[in-house]
Scaffold this active site. Structure first.
Site, PDB file in Angstrom:
ATOM      1  N   GLU A 175       0.679  -1.379   0.044  1.00  0.00           N
ATOM      2  CA  GLU A 175      -0.056  -0.007   0.076  1.00  0.00           C
ATOM      3  C   GLU A 175       0.625   1.186   0.022  1.00  0.00           C
ATOM      4  O   GLU A 175       1.218   1.653   1.021  1.00  0.00           O
ATOM      5  CB  GLU A 175      -0.920   0.079   1.311  1.00  0.00           C
ATOM      6  N   LYS A 217      -2.643  -2.104  -3.091  1.00  0.00           N
ATOM      7  CA  LYS A 217      -3.668  -1.294  -2.668  1.00  0.00           C
ATOM      8  C   LYS A 217      -3.174   0.540  -2.880  1.00  0.00           C
ATOM      9  O   LYS A 217      -2.399   0.906  -1.747  1.00  0.00           O
ATOM     10  CB  LYS A 217      -3.624  -1.416  -1.116  1.00  0.00           C
TER      11      LYS A 217
HETATM   12  P1  13P Z   1      -9.689   4.118   3.773  1.00  0.00           P
HETATM   13  O1  13P Z   1     -10.406   3.541   2.859  1.00  0.00           O
HETATM   14  O2  13P Z   1     -10.517   4.959   4.910  1.00  0.00           O
HETATM   15  O3  13P Z   1      -8.669   5.352   3.393  1.00  0.00           O
HETATM   16  O4  13P Z   1      -8.680   3.276   4.637  1.00  0.00           O
HETATM   17  C1  13P Z   1      -8.034   2.361   3.947  1.00  0.00           C
HETATM   18  C2  13P Z   1      -6.796   1.911   4.459  1.00  0.00           C
HETATM   19  O5  13P Z   1      -6.455   0.757   5.075  1.00  0.00           O
HETATM   20  C3  13P Z   1      -5.559   2.734   4.768  1.00  0.00           C
HETATM   21  O6  13P Z   1      -4.627   2.191   5.320  1.00  0.00           O
END
Ligand code: 13P
Length: 336
Positions: A175, A217
Site C-alpha cells: 500500500e 492497494k
Molecule cells: P480508507 O479507505 O479509509 O482510506 O482506509 C483504507 C486503509 O486501510 C488505509 O490504510
C-alpha cells in the site's frame, strides 16, 4: 507460490473486496469520538464484530484487515475473531506496520516503521489465522514532494516487508498511499503516483517478491482536496487506469483501492467507472476503511444495542461496493 496466488484470488476475486478494519487504537478513538462513543476495547470489539457477523461478509467481503488488538480478541459468542471471519469464507488479515514516523533529513515526510522483529510477529499472526498482511507507506504531494528519499526508502521498506510476509506463507498487501491533502491537480497526482508505484515494483523485484502472490492497494488518481480543479468520474477512472497500466507489472493479480477520504458514494461511483473502463487483466476492487464503515458507525452510535440495524446499513454499503467492483453499480440501486 500458487498457494499465495490462490489466497490473493480468494480475497479479491468474484467481485469481493477487502474491509479495512485495522485502525490503530489512536485512529479508532478519533473515529468513535467523532460520533460521541467512548473508545474502549469493548466498544471497539462490539462495533467490529457487528460488521464481521453481517450477512454481506459471505458474498461481498473476501478479506478483513485486523489490528493487533482485534486479532487477539474473541466475539461475544466465544469465537476467536479470525475464526469468525473464516467461517464466512473470508480471509483474516493483519496490519503489521507500526506506523509512519518522521523521515530523518526530510522532516515534512514520513517513513513507515515495523521491520524489526517482523519475522517473529508474522509467525505469531499466522498461528492466529492471518493469511495476508498490510503495510502502508504514506506520501505527501506538493511541488517538491514526495522526495526521492521518501520514494526510495518507503519502497525499500515495502519490499522487505513483502518478502518476509511471503516467507511466512501470507500474501502482502502493498500500500503506497499518496495523500489527497493539498492543492495539487489530478495530473500531478498521476505523475507522482506512477513514480512511486514504479519504484515499489523495482524494489519488490530486487527483493525477489513473487508478484503473483501480492495485491496492490493504491490511491485513485484525484485532484487534491484543496484544488479548484473540477473533474468527473469518467476522467478519474481513465487517469487511474492509465497510471496502473503504466506502472504495475502484469503478474500482479489485482488492485484493491483505498478510499482515502472520499465519501462512501464517491468511492463507490469511481470504482464502478474504473470497472466499466478497465481493459487490463487486473482485478480492480476495493479495500475500504471509511467508505465501508462511515454510515454504519454513525447509525450504531445512536444505539449501541441496535446490531441488526447497523448490519443492514453495512450490508448495503458492502453490496454497493460489490456491484461497483463488477461495473454494475448505479445511483438508482444506491438509493435507500
Ligand atoms: P480508507 O479507505 O479509509 O482510506 O482506509 C483504507 C486503509 O486501510 C488505509 O490504510
Amino acid at each position: 507460490m500458487s498457494e499465495l496466488n490462490n489466497i490473493a484470488l480468494k480475497i479479491i476475486g468474484a467481485g469481493k473486496g477487502i474491509l479495512a478494519a485495522d485502525e490503530s487504537n489512536g485512529t479508532m478513538t478519533k473515529r468513535l469520538n467523532s460520533v460521541n462513543v467512548e473508545s474502549n476495547s469493548q466498544n471497539r470489539l462490539l462495533f467490529r464484530e457487528t460488521l464481521f457477523n453481517s450477512d454481506s461478509m459471505k458474498d461481498c467481503i473476501g478479506g478483513v484487515i485486523l489490528y493487533d488488538e482485534t486479532i487477539n480478541q474473541s466475539s461475544s459468542s466465544g469465537k476467536k475473531i479470525p475464526e469468525l471471519i473464516s467461517d464466512s469464507n473470508s480471509v483474516p488479515g493483519i496490519k503489521v506496520d507500526t506506523g509512519a514516523k518522521t523521515l530523518a533529513n526530510s522532516p515534512e515526510e514520513k517513513i513507515t516503521e515495523g521491520l524489526d522483529g517482523l519475522r517473529e510477529r508474522l509467525k505469531d499472526y499466522y498461528k492466529l489465522g492471518a493469511r495476508f498482511a498490510k503495510w502502508r507507506g504514506v506520501y505527501t504531494i506538493s511541488e517538491k514532494y514526495p522526495s526521492k528519499l521518501s520514494i526510495y526508502s518507503n519502497a525499500h521498506a515495502l519490499a522487505r516487508y513483502s518478502a518476509l510476509v511471503q516467507e511466512s506463507g501470507m500474501v502482502p498487501i502493498v500500500e503506497p498511499e499518496l495523500l489527497m491533502d493539498g492543492n495539487h491537480n489530478s495530473e500531478d497526482c498521476l505523475q507522482k503516483t506512477s513514480e512511486v508505484i514504479k519504484k515499489c515494483y523495482e524494489q519488490l523485484e530486487l527483493h525477489k517478491v513473487e508478484l503473483k502472490g501480492t495485491i496492490l492497494k493504491p490511491n485513485m488518481i484525484l485532484p487534491g482536496s484543496h484544488s479548484d480543479e473540477k473533474i468527473d468520474t469518467s476522467k478519474i477512472a481513465e487517469m487511474t487506469i492509465k497510471c496502473l497500466e503504466e506502472s504495475v507489472p502484469s503478474e500482479v493479480p489485482g488492485i484493491a483501492f483505498l478510499s482515502g477520504g472520499q465519501s462512501e458514494r464517491e468511492a463507490t461511483k469511481n470504482l464502478n467507472q474504473i470497472n466499466l473502463k478497465n481493459k487490463t487483466n487486473f482485478i480492480m476492487t476495493f479495500s475500504y476503511g471509511r467508505a465501508l464503515q462511515q454510515s454504519a458507525l454513525k447509525f450504531w452510535s445512536k444505539d449501541l444495542k441496535n446490531i441488526k440495524g447497523t448490519q443492514e446499513v453495512f450490508n448495503h454499503r458492502a453490496k454497493m461496493c460489490n456491484l461497483a467492483s463488477k461495473g454494475k453499480w448505479s445511483e438508482e440501486v444506491d438509493k435507500i
